[in-house]
Design a protein around this motif. Sequence first.
Motif, PDB file in Angstrom:
ATOM      1  N   THR A 169       0.826  -1.199   0.000  1.00 40.93           N
ATOM      2  CA  THR A 169       0.000   0.000   0.000  1.00 40.93           C
ATOM      3  C   THR A 169       0.865   1.256   0.000  1.00 40.93           C
ATOM      4  O   THR A 169       2.045   1.225   0.357  1.00 40.93           O
ATOM      5  N   ARG A 170       0.265   2.334  -0.404  1.00 39.24           N
ATOM      6  CA  ARG A 170       0.959   3.631  -0.412  1.00 39.24           C
ATOM      7  C   ARG A 170       1.495   3.956   0.973  1.00 39.24           C
ATOM      8  O   ARG A 170       2.633   4.404   1.120  1.00 39.24           O
ATOM      9  N   GLN A 171       0.646   3.705   2.001  1.00 39.80           N
ATOM     10  CA  GLN A 171       1.054   4.021   3.364  1.00 39.80           C
ATOM     11  C   GLN A 171       2.284   3.212   3.773  1.00 39.80           C
ATOM     12  O   GLN A 171       3.216   3.725   4.406  1.00 39.80           O
ATOM     13  N   ALA A 172       2.302   1.917   3.435  1.00 43.82           N
ATOM     14  CA  ALA A 172       3.440   1.070   3.803  1.00 43.82           C
ATOM     15  C   ALA A 172       4.703   1.535   3.095  1.00 43.82           C
ATOM     16  O   ALA A 172       5.785   1.560   3.692  1.00 43.82           O
ATOM     17  N   PHE A 173       4.584   1.905   1.822  1.00 44.89           N
ATOM     18  CA  PHE A 173       5.763   2.355   1.082  1.00 44.89           C
ATOM     19  C   PHE A 173       6.317   3.643   1.696  1.00 44.89           C
ATOM     20  O   PHE A 173       7.535   3.791   1.878  1.00 44.89           O
ATOM     21  N   LEU A 174       5.447   4.564   2.038  1.00 45.49           N
ATOM     22  CA  LEU A 174       5.912   5.846   2.573  1.00 45.49           C
ATOM     23  C   LEU A 174       6.441   5.713   3.995  1.00 45.49           C
ATOM     24  O   LEU A 174       7.271   6.519   4.419  1.00 45.49           O
ATOM     25  N   ARG A 175       5.978   4.688   4.721  1.00 44.62           N
ATOM     26  CA  ARG A 175       6.573   4.440   6.029  1.00 44.62           C
ATOM     27  C   ARG A 175       8.027   3.997   5.867  1.00 44.62           C
ATOM     28  O   ARG A 175       8.892   4.362   6.659  1.00 44.62           O
ATOM     29  N   ALA A 176       8.272   3.185   4.832  1.00 46.97           N
ATOM     30  CA  ALA A 176       9.632   2.722   4.579  1.00 46.97           C
ATOM     31  C   ALA A 176      10.489   3.806   3.936  1.00 46.97           C
ATOM     32  O   ALA A 176      11.695   3.875   4.172  1.00 46.97           O
ATOM     33  N   HIS A 177       9.869   4.659   3.114  1.00 53.24           N
ATOM     34  CA  HIS A 177      10.592   5.720   2.402  1.00 53.24           C
ATOM     35  C   HIS A 177       9.850   7.051   2.584  1.00 53.24           C
ATOM     36  O   HIS A 177       9.228   7.559   1.651  1.00 53.24           O
ATOM     37  N   PRO A 178       9.897   7.611   3.765  1.00 55.32           N
ATOM     38  CA  PRO A 178       9.185   8.878   3.999  1.00 55.32           C
ATOM     39  C   PRO A 178       9.736   9.984   3.106  1.00 55.32           C
ATOM     40  O   PRO A 178      10.918  10.021   2.775  1.00 55.32           O
ATOM     41  N   GLY A 179       8.830  10.858   2.694  1.00 54.71           N
ATOM     42  CA  GLY A 179       9.236  11.986   1.863  1.00 54.71           C
ATOM     43  C   GLY A 179       9.345  11.675   0.387  1.00 54.71           C
ATOM     44  O   GLY A 179       9.884  12.485  -0.373  1.00 54.71           O
ATOM     45  N   HIS A 180       8.832  10.517  -0.044  1.00 54.64           N
ATOM     46  CA  HIS A 180       8.924  10.132  -1.447  1.00 54.64           C
ATOM     47  C   HIS A 180       7.557  10.172  -2.138  1.00 54.64           C
ATOM     48  O   HIS A 180       7.303   9.434  -3.091  1.00 54.64           O
ATOM     49  N   GLU A 181       6.678  11.041  -1.658  1.00 57.42           N
ATOM     50  CA  GLU A 181       5.351  11.126  -2.257  1.00 57.42           C
ATOM     51  C   GLU A 181       5.420  11.470  -3.742  1.00 57.42           C
ATOM     52  O   GLU A 181       4.649  10.941  -4.553  1.00 57.42           O
ATOM     53  N   ALA A 182       6.333  12.349  -4.126  1.00 57.18           N
ATOM     54  CA  ALA A 182       6.414  12.777  -5.518  1.00 57.18           C
ATOM     55  C   ALA A 182       6.773  11.626  -6.441  1.00 57.18           C
ATOM     56  O   ALA A 182       6.362  11.594  -7.612  1.00 57.18           O
ATOM     57  N   GLN A 183       7.523  10.650  -5.947  1.00 54.24           N
ATOM     58  CA  GLN A 183       7.960   9.549  -6.792  1.00 54.24           C
ATOM     59  C   GLN A 183       6.831   8.597  -7.157  1.00 54.24           C
ATOM     60  O   GLN A 183       6.884   7.939  -8.195  1.00 54.24           O
ATOM     61  N   ILE A 184       5.814   8.523  -6.304  1.00 52.04           N
ATOM     62  CA  ILE A 184       4.719   7.593  -6.597  1.00 52.04           C
ATOM     63  C   ILE A 184       3.435   8.321  -6.970  1.00 52.04           C
ATOM     64  O   ILE A 184       2.425   7.677  -7.285  1.00 52.04           O
ATOM     65  N   GLY A 185       3.462   9.660  -6.954  1.00 48.59           N
ATOM     66  CA  GLY A 185       2.291  10.414  -7.358  1.00 48.59           C
ATOM     67  C   GLY A 185       1.097  10.145  -6.479  1.00 48.59           C
ATOM     68  O   GLY A 185       1.212  10.020  -5.259  1.00 48.59           O
ATOM     69  N   SER A 186      -0.068   9.999  -7.095  1.00 49.51           N
ATOM     70  CA  SER A 186      -1.312   9.791  -6.346  1.00 49.51           C
ATOM     71  C   SER A 186      -1.697   8.324  -6.252  1.00 49.51           C
ATOM     72  O   SER A 186      -2.809   8.001  -5.830  1.00 49.51           O
TER      73      SER A 186
END
Length: 302
Positions: free
Chosen positions: A91-108
């Motif tokens: 999930t988006r949440q799990a990915f961002l927990r592992a890589h915080p601050g990478h919202e731009a890389q995965i978009g919406s």
Amino acid sequence: MSKADALGGSSTFDAVAQPMSSRAASFAAFAGQSAAPDTRTPSENVTHSPRLNVEELAPNPYNPRETLKAIEEMADSLTGRGVIQPLTVVTRQAFLRAHPGHEAQIGSATYVVVDGNRRLAGAKLAGLDQVPIHLDDTLADDADTLLESALTAAVQHENLDPLDEAKALQRLVEVHGSQRAVARALGKSSPWVTQRLALLKLSPDLQTAVEDKSLPVEVARRVGQLPTQQQHAAAEEAMNERKVRSRKRAESKSANAVSTPPSPRAEPLRAEGRDVTELAASLRQRLTSEQLDDLVALLTPR
């Protein structure tokens, strides 16, 4: 709260939810192996395999494949029956927990692909609306786990380019701490890992030769274990030896293809004045064993 509850109790997910035993089961899924029977409650490490819209999925920014090749061929193969092997996602949440601050890389995107980036690209090119997915957030417990998940899946794909495979293995060594640990994790031998990592020690021009397939990867792996100053001479020698062996095989094949020359046409036999013994000796000299058998069959009364 269960993972299904955290995702909002989607009817799509609830209809296809299947419990999996552990993170190890997900790695087994990468290799096409069956997982061990689940002994946990449905609230623990539940995984799902529904179909999702491709717009909900983002490719993994840490995909071990530096370039996605042959996407057109992949799209052609998906046009008829679609994607059969599910994409492994978190999930988006799990990915961002592992890589915080990478919202731009995965978009919406709502989910990030751990394994199946090439299938996702092919599905988009083929115009598919949905793809099957295997969801398991345990693969993204932290940055190292997410990296290990993606790299392990990539290495287990036989069509991974040799240099991409070597780079993926090197990053796995950084995660596990040693080549031996990587070998254990992949179910391979230590020499298997060492040989593939040797490609990273090749000079840049020899690496280019591997990429354009002018230098066979088997030769490159041996040459890469030598000091840089010896690599070019060793590669040239190995290629010359391959050419000699190839030429000898071709010559041998050509020689074997030449049929045995036919026996000279026998002169008409004259039996007058000859006894049976002399005639038989003459026949044995002039005829093959098969021809003699045929003659005997013709002369034998039925």
